[in-house]
Design a protein around this motif. Sequence first.
Motif, PDB file in Angstrom:
ATOM      1  N   ALA A 124     -14.154  -0.820  -9.546  1.00 34.09           N
ATOM      2  CA  ALA A 124     -15.481  -0.188  -9.457  1.00 34.09           C
ATOM      3  C   ALA A 124     -15.735   0.780 -10.599  1.00 34.09           C
ATOM      4  N   HIS A 125     -14.776   0.893 -11.521  1.00 33.10           N
ATOM      5  CA  HIS A 125     -14.978   1.785 -12.662  1.00 33.10           C
ATOM      6  C   HIS A 125     -16.114   1.250 -13.539  1.00 33.10           C
ATOM      7  N   GLY A 126     -17.049   2.102 -13.910  1.00 35.25           N
ATOM      8  CA  GLY A 126     -18.196   1.680 -14.709  1.00 35.25           C
ATOM      9  C   GLY A 126     -19.263   0.951 -13.918  1.00 35.25           C
ATOM     10  N   ILE A 127     -19.248   1.113 -12.592  1.00 36.11           N
ATOM     11  CA  ILE A 127     -20.225   0.398 -11.766  1.00 36.11           C
ATOM     12  C   ILE A 127     -21.650   0.895 -12.029  1.00 36.11           C
ATOM     13  N   ALA A 139      -6.765   5.418  -4.754  1.00 38.86           N
ATOM     14  CA  ALA A 139      -5.695   4.438  -4.553  1.00 38.86           C
ATOM     15  C   ALA A 139      -4.933   4.179  -5.842  1.00 38.86           C
ATOM     16  N   VAL A 140      -5.628   4.197  -6.970  1.00 34.16           N
ATOM     17  CA  VAL A 140      -4.954   4.026  -8.265  1.00 34.16           C
ATOM     18  C   VAL A 140      -4.025   5.194  -8.536  1.00 34.16           C
ATOM     19  N   SER A 141      -4.498   6.415  -8.274  1.00 26.39           N
ATOM     20  CA  SER A 141      -3.665   7.596  -8.533  1.00 26.39           C
ATOM     21  C   SER A 141      -2.445   7.643  -7.628  1.00 26.39           C
ATOM     22  N   GLU A 142      -2.541   7.049  -6.435  1.00 28.26           N
ATOM     23  CA  GLU A 142      -1.405   7.026  -5.513  1.00 28.26           C
ATOM     24  C   GLU A 142      -0.517   5.800  -5.696  1.00 28.26           C
ATOM     25  N   GLY A 143      -0.857   4.939  -6.652  1.00 26.64           N
ATOM     26  CA  GLY A 143      -0.014   3.799  -6.966  1.00 26.64           C
ATOM     27  C   GLY A 143      -0.190   2.597  -6.060  1.00 26.64           C
ATOM     28  N   GLU A 144      -1.236   2.583  -5.214  1.00 25.09           N
ATOM     29  CA  GLU A 144      -1.436   1.449  -4.309  1.00 25.09           C
ATOM     30  C   GLU A 144      -2.017   0.244  -5.038  1.00 25.09           C
ATOM     31  N   ALA A 180      -9.715   7.259   5.695  1.00 26.45           N
ATOM     32  CA  ALA A 180      -8.750   8.294   5.308  1.00 26.45           C
ATOM     33  C   ALA A 180      -9.334   9.223   4.256  1.00 26.45           C
ATOM     34  N   TRP A 181     -10.067   8.662   3.301  1.00 28.47           N
ATOM     35  CA  TRP A 181     -10.705   9.480   2.256  1.00 28.47           C
ATOM     36  C   TRP A 181     -11.708  10.448   2.867  1.00 28.47           C
ATOM     37  N   HIS A 182     -12.535   9.947   3.772  1.00 29.53           N
ATOM     38  CA  HIS A 182     -13.566  10.796   4.367  1.00 29.53           C
ATOM     39  C   HIS A 182     -12.935  11.914   5.195  1.00 29.53           C
ATOM     40  N   GLU A 183     -11.867  11.611   5.908  1.00 29.17           N
ATOM     41  CA  GLU A 183     -11.206  12.633   6.723  1.00 29.17           C
ATOM     42  C   GLU A 183     -10.501  13.671   5.861  1.00 29.17           C
ATOM     43  N   VAL A 216     -17.079   3.679  -2.899  1.00 30.86           N
ATOM     44  CA  VAL A 216     -15.992   2.724  -3.143  1.00 30.86           C
ATOM     45  C   VAL A 216     -15.224   3.104  -4.402  1.00 30.86           C
ATOM     46  N   ARG A 217     -15.939   3.526  -5.440  1.00 26.28           N
ATOM     47  CA  ARG A 217     -15.276   3.917  -6.687  1.00 26.28           C
ATOM     48  C   ARG A 217     -14.337   5.098  -6.468  1.00 26.28           C
ATOM     49  N   ARG A 218     -14.776   6.070  -5.709  1.00 22.77           N
ATOM     50  CA  ARG A 218     -13.920   7.235  -5.440  1.00 22.77           C
ATOM     51  C   ARG A 218     -12.674   6.833  -4.654  1.00 22.77           C
ATOM     52  N   VAL A 219     -12.854   5.985  -3.641  1.00 23.49           N
ATOM     53  CA  VAL A 219     -11.722   5.578  -2.803  1.00 23.49           C
ATOM     54  C   VAL A 219     -10.720   4.773  -3.618  1.00 23.49           C
TER      55      VAL A 219
END
Length: 411
Positions: free
Chosen positions: A151-154, A140-145, A67-70, A133-136
């Motif tokens: 992956a933050h700070g990976i 998901a965090v911003s959308e509340g999922e 979904a992110w890529h699309e 993965v970090r971007r995806v």
Amino acid sequence: MGAKVRKIDGHYRVVVHHEGKKTRQKIGPTAADKRRAQKIADQVNAKIQLGEFQVESTTTLAEAMAAWHEEFAPTFKPSFAAESARIIKSHLVPELGSLLLSHVDRAKLMKYISCKTKAGLKPATILIHLSIVRRVLGLAVSEGEIETNPAHGIGRLIAKVERSQRTEVDQVQCWTRDETERLLSLAHEHEPSFAPLLHFLFATGVRRGEALGLRWEDINLTAGQATIRRSWTRGAYSTPKSGRARVIALPPSLAEDLFDLLAQRRGQQLARGWPEVPPPVFCSEAGTPLDERNVTRSWQRLRRRAHREGVRPLKLHAARHTFARLALEAGRSIRWVAAQLGHANPALTLRVYAHAMPLEDGDLSFADFASPKRPATARSTSAPTRNENAPGLTGRGHSENLERETGFEPA
């Protein structure tokens, strides 16, 4: 509170509010997707009534990455769109794709790093994988999922992995001036159509795609300048990596080569009946932009020939590093080199090429400060003089320190 179907950004989603938490599940844009979303919402509401529902994302990482890529594909450059799709399909989905978003944690990411390290991938390559993965997960965090992004700070974690594997500190690889001149000589002799491009790369430090995207309208031979405003990568034009245009300097020998190349193109125009000189500076026999694969083939042939004559077989990108090192050794400033290379921040240039900056160990006059009690001049080496006001004491040199002939005066 409960589960409801909402249409957000053209897609039907199941939005769940329960026990102060919120999740969203993207279903799709069609009427069938709306019916499926409503069915899922009814099932969730039934579980809430029975007290059996726990807020947890039902989206897998594979679905979220697709979904992110699309959704964000229009913002990608063609090269990144193709490369990220390959990484998702060949690496991320087989290893992590079946995990629910809420089940992705730091331990599973570390397992992925360990697996890919054993497979021979470099830490920098693994970082590119996990940056997707970090971007995806950030989306998901911003959308509340999910609540947090594991992956933050990976990047810091990958840096530690890389340091643990190193046995020595690496430096960028580049050719010496003798090797560079030998490469150019062999190119003019055995790869004459490739030689002007190679000369341009060595003499300007631009990226290969930026050189292939250069047009004659961008060249000012009188001023000895060229404007970098586009890049030719994977058969399509795009902006330079920095996203900004820049003006670079052309050495006199390069300007002469470009003048000869332009004269050659005008001769081809008359001989082949072209209506105008082909716009690309470095073009094929048909006047079209060069195919990157043909450039690679020409370079590989030249590199093999040069290797037999003692030139190290580095990558073509090392021409960029060679330019930067020679410029810094010649005394050009970090800011000038950064502008020529197209680095947005000179700190990057300094970090990568600091080892190439000339060292001046001998002259320390800039740090030779005068003491408040001593004039800032060289100490006299003349013989001691007798002090008339203090018999038995002598003044040594300019500082006139009182000293007995038999030693220093006690306090």
